[in-house]
Design a protein around this motif. Structure first.
Motif, PDB file in Angstrom:
ATOM      1  N   LEU A 108       0.828  -1.207   0.000  1.00 50.11           N
ATOM      2  CA  LEU A 108       0.000   0.000   0.000  1.00 50.11           C
ATOM      3  C   LEU A 108       0.863   1.258   0.000  1.00 50.11           C
ATOM      4  O   LEU A 108       0.571   2.229  -0.700  1.00 50.11           O
ATOM      5  CB  LEU A 108      -0.949   0.001   1.198  1.00 50.11           C
ATOM      6  CG  LEU A 108      -2.111  -0.975   1.109  1.00 50.11           C
ATOM      7  CD1 LEU A 108      -2.799  -1.103   2.462  1.00 50.11           C
ATOM      8  CD2 LEU A 108      -3.092  -0.554   0.040  1.00 50.11           C
ATOM      9  N   SER A 138       0.930   3.960  -2.946  1.00 45.22           N
ATOM     10  CA  SER A 138       0.629   5.358  -2.617  1.00 45.22           C
ATOM     11  C   SER A 138       1.716   6.285  -3.142  1.00 45.22           C
ATOM     12  O   SER A 138       1.434   7.343  -3.722  1.00 45.22           O
ATOM     13  CB  SER A 138       0.476   5.509  -1.102  1.00 45.22           C
ATOM     14  OG  SER A 138       0.221   6.842  -0.765  1.00 45.22           O
ATOM     15  N   LEU A 148     -10.499  -0.950  -0.721  1.00 41.30           N
ATOM     16  CA  LEU A 148      -9.690  -0.071   0.126  1.00 41.30           C
ATOM     17  C   LEU A 148     -10.550   0.634   1.174  1.00 41.30           C
ATOM     18  O   LEU A 148     -10.124   0.804   2.324  1.00 41.30           O
ATOM     19  CB  LEU A 148      -8.920   0.948  -0.726  1.00 41.30           C
ATOM     20  CG  LEU A 148      -7.789   0.359  -1.571  1.00 41.30           C
ATOM     21  CD1 LEU A 148      -7.229   1.412  -2.519  1.00 41.30           C
ATOM     22  CD2 LEU A 148      -6.692  -0.220  -0.689  1.00 41.30           C
TER      23      LEU A 148
END
Length: 162
Positions: free
Chosen positions: A25, A29, A143
């Motif tokens: 993640l 990101s 998410l």
């Protein structure tokens, strides 16, 4: 509350970096931020400024506190963002006439007009991912569910919340 730890399969090391969802993640990101940085430069916005503008384009005039709730940001992080957006002529901050403790944020004409130019951002981001619209919707849904689950887990783990 007792947390069950999954059994490690023989020969599988759960502490390897490539086994950590948090790192996947984090890496995704950072990659998203890199793509956004390039696209948003054309609009004169940083990624956090873009998020503020998204909330204002969607909700119109908004109290700073509510803006922070939408973005999951505290006022210490939000205030410098708003100051820069105001200096750029995109937003205006003003004390509420109903409650002097509250500061309202509204778009200027220039800020409202920027929405039209920003309309191409989501399409460019989707194109950069190579995902279909359905895949993007599914990922966002997953998410969101992950965030909800982690928020709930954090509350359970917080001292005094048992």
């Amino acid at each position: 509350m007792t947390t069950q730890v999954p059994q490690t399969a023989p020969g599988e090391d759960w502490l390897r970096l490539d086994r950590q969802i948090c790192f996947s993640l984090h890496a995704a990101s950072r990659a998203f931020n890199g793509v956004y940085r390039v696209i948003l430069k054309e609009l004169g916005l940083t990624y956090p400024q873009y998020l503020v503008m998204l909330v204002l384009w969607e909700h119109g005039e908004t109290p700073v506190k509510k803006l922070g709730e939408h973005l999951r940001l505290d006022s210490g992080t939000l205030s410098p963002l708003l100051k820069r957006l105001e200096a750029a002529g995109l937003v205006h901050r003003e004390r509420s006439t109903r409650d002097e403790r509250s500061v309202e944020v509204r778009l200027t004409e220039e800020g409202a007009a920027l929405r039209e130019r920003a309309a191409q951002v989501p399409r460019r981001i989707m194109s950069a991912t190579g995902f279909t619209l359905d895949e993007m919707r599914d990922l966002r849904s997953r998410l969101d569910a992950l965030t909800t689950a982690l928020d709930a887990a954090a509350l359970e783990e917080a001292p005094g919340c048992h």
